[in-house]
Design a protein around this motif. Structure first.
Motif, PDB file in Angstrom:
ATOM      1  N   ASP A 157      -4.264  12.773 -79.347  1.00  0.00           N
ATOM      2  CA  ASP A 157      -5.218  12.280 -78.353  1.00  0.00           C
ATOM      3  C   ASP A 157      -6.620  12.184 -78.936  1.00  0.00           C
ATOM      4  O   ASP A 157      -7.580  11.874 -78.212  1.00  0.00           O
ATOM      5  CB  ASP A 157      -5.244  13.227 -77.138  1.00  0.00           C
ATOM      6  N   ALA A 158      -6.754  12.492 -80.227  1.00  0.00           N
ATOM      7  CA  ALA A 158      -8.065  12.487 -80.863  1.00  0.00           C
ATOM      8  C   ALA A 158      -8.649  11.082 -80.893  1.00  0.00           C
ATOM      9  O   ALA A 158      -7.928  10.086 -80.938  1.00  0.00           O
ATOM     10  CB  ALA A 158      -7.946  13.041 -82.288  1.00  0.00           C
ATOM     11  N   ARG A 159      -9.973  11.019 -80.829  1.00  0.00           N
ATOM     12  CA  ARG A 159     -10.683   9.750 -80.914  1.00  0.00           C
ATOM     13  C   ARG A 159     -11.616   9.786 -82.119  1.00  0.00           C
ATOM     14  O   ARG A 159     -11.776  10.816 -82.767  1.00  0.00           O
ATOM     15  CB  ARG A 159     -11.463   9.484 -79.616  1.00  0.00           C
ATOM     16  N   ASN A 160     -12.220   8.639 -82.395  1.00  0.00           N
ATOM     17  CA  ASN A 160     -13.125   8.495 -83.539  1.00  0.00           C
ATOM     18  C   ASN A 160     -12.428   8.763 -84.878  1.00  0.00           C
ATOM     19  O   ASN A 160     -13.068   9.199 -85.840  1.00  0.00           O
ATOM     20  CB  ASN A 160     -14.341   9.414 -83.398  1.00  0.00           C
ATOM     21  N   LYS A 197     -10.393  -0.584 -81.321  1.00  0.00           N
ATOM     22  CA  LYS A 197     -11.551  -0.349 -80.466  1.00  0.00           C
ATOM     23  C   LYS A 197     -11.141   0.257 -79.137  1.00  0.00           C
ATOM     24  O   LYS A 197     -11.774   1.205 -78.642  1.00  0.00           O
ATOM     25  CB  LYS A 197     -12.301  -1.667 -80.252  1.00  0.00           C
ATOM     26  N   ASP A 198     -10.072  -0.271 -78.539  1.00  0.00           N
ATOM     27  CA  ASP A 198      -9.609   0.251 -77.250  1.00  0.00           C
ATOM     28  C   ASP A 198      -9.142   1.697 -77.362  1.00  0.00           C
ATOM     29  O   ASP A 198      -9.282   2.472 -76.408  1.00  0.00           O
ATOM     30  CB  ASP A 198      -8.469  -0.623 -76.706  1.00  0.00           C
ATOM     31  N   ARG A 199      -8.614   2.055 -78.502  1.00  0.00           N
ATOM     32  CA  ARG A 199      -8.088   3.417 -78.696  1.00  0.00           C
ATOM     33  C   ARG A 199      -9.164   4.381 -79.196  1.00  0.00           C
ATOM     34  O   ARG A 199      -8.928   5.579 -79.308  1.00  0.00           O
ATOM     35  CB  ARG A 199      -6.921   3.358 -79.681  1.00  0.00           C
ATOM     36  N   GLY A 200     -10.359   3.867 -79.476  1.00  0.00           N
ATOM     37  CA  GLY A 200     -11.446   4.731 -79.938  1.00  0.00           C
ATOM     38  C   GLY A 200     -11.417   5.024 -81.423  1.00  0.00           C
ATOM     39  O   GLY A 200     -11.973   6.037 -81.869  1.00  0.00           O
ATOM     40  N   PHE A 201     -10.776   4.160 -82.209  1.00  0.00           N
ATOM     41  CA  PHE A 201     -10.722   4.350 -83.651  1.00  0.00           C
ATOM     42  C   PHE A 201     -11.879   3.620 -84.329  1.00  0.00           C
ATOM     43  O   PHE A 201     -12.457   2.678 -83.762  1.00  0.00           O
ATOM     44  CB  PHE A 201      -9.399   3.824 -84.211  1.00  0.00           C
ATOM     45  N   ASN A 244      -6.068  14.265 -88.517  1.00  0.00           N
ATOM     46  CA  ASN A 244      -6.546  13.329 -87.488  1.00  0.00           C
ATOM     47  C   ASN A 244      -8.044  13.079 -87.590  1.00  0.00           C
ATOM     48  O   ASN A 244      -8.750  12.984 -86.579  1.00  0.00           O
ATOM     49  CB  ASN A 244      -6.180  13.834 -86.091  1.00  0.00           C
ATOM     50  N   ALA A 283      -0.565   6.458 -83.104  1.00  0.00           N
ATOM     51  CA  ALA A 283      -1.502   6.790 -82.034  1.00  0.00           C
ATOM     52  C   ALA A 283      -0.875   7.720 -80.994  1.00  0.00           C
ATOM     53  O   ALA A 283      -1.590   8.486 -80.327  1.00  0.00           O
ATOM     54  CB  ALA A 283      -2.003   5.507 -81.363  1.00  0.00           C
TER      55      ALA A 283
END
Length: 235
Positions: free
Chosen positions: A176-179, A200-204, A119, A172
């Protein structure tokens, strides 16, 4: 044969001495020949199980990592060469077709395919399969470089936005990881405003291959190559 023809006559025809013949029939099989015979049996099982797709390098890796055998790769090559066991030759990939993207991203991955853990870096792509009934099927997948696993895949009969969007939503939901860095080519699905907003909304973080540089997404291309060569083309 020796019961039908005298040994002396056979030796004369073959141009060998009788002493050499009797020495040969009394010889004991050396240990290394017995070991080679056993190793050939192991190699044959691995080679057959892979549907004749493994070359000596992958057979060697399998012997060392799975069978836990201490063997040199040159020995594996020699024995496979004796038996004329060679891997299936892969087809050359099609050239990249340029398109006009809506939104693009830099090649942030930059061929840094190693990852410290899962992830962190994902790669994705869509590939095409021609079916025997004349139709086509499309497989979309996301591959995690850290875990070395396919974490989501979707099959459809159209290479469209829902195919890619469903693949991303499926992946996704696994974390729950972001970036997370998601790398793709510049296909119209990935450069669409809708998909970029989803990231962008999911923090990727979006990363894209350069135009005409398939090696920028090398791990995903490798996955497709293995699937098609070892599972699809043979059937």
């Amino acid at each position: 044969m020796k019961h039908r023809f005298p040994v002396s006559w056979l030796c004369r025809v073959l141009e060998i001495s009788r002493s050499s013949y009797y020495k040969w029939i009394r010889r004991r099989t050396p240990q290394y020949e017995r070991d080679d015979k056993q190793l050939k049996h192991e190699i044959e099982q691995i080679f057959t199980r892979s549907n004749r797709t493994y070359g000596y390098r992958r057979v060697y890796i399998y012997l060392r990592l799975i069978r836990k055998l201490r063997v040199n790769h040159k020995r594996v090559y020699r024995l496979m060469d004796q038996m004329r066991w060679k891997a299936v030759i892969r087809r050359k990939p099609k050239r990249y077709v340029r398109s006009t993207p809506q939104m693009t991203a830099e090649n942030i991955l930059n061929r840094q395919f190693d990852a410290a853990g899962p992830n962190q870096k994902w790669v994705t792509d869509v590939t095409e399969f021609r079916l025997t009934n004349g139709q086509k099927a499309y497989l979309s997948a996301i591959y995690d470089l850290g875990s070395g696993r396919i974490i989501s895949h979707v099959v459809g009969h159209a290479n469209n936005n829902p195919l890619v969007f469903d693949t991303f939503h499926q992946a996704a939901q696994t974390t729950d990881a972001r970036n997370i860095l998601l790398h793709s080519d510049r296909g119209f699905q990935y450069t669409s405003r809708t998909f970029q907003k989803m990231l962008k909304d999911r923090g990727f973080v979006s990363s894209m291959s350069r135009v005409g540089r398939c090696i920028d997404n090398g791990p995903m291309e490798g996955v497709w190559s293995i699937i098609k060569c070892e599972m699809y083309h043979l059937r």
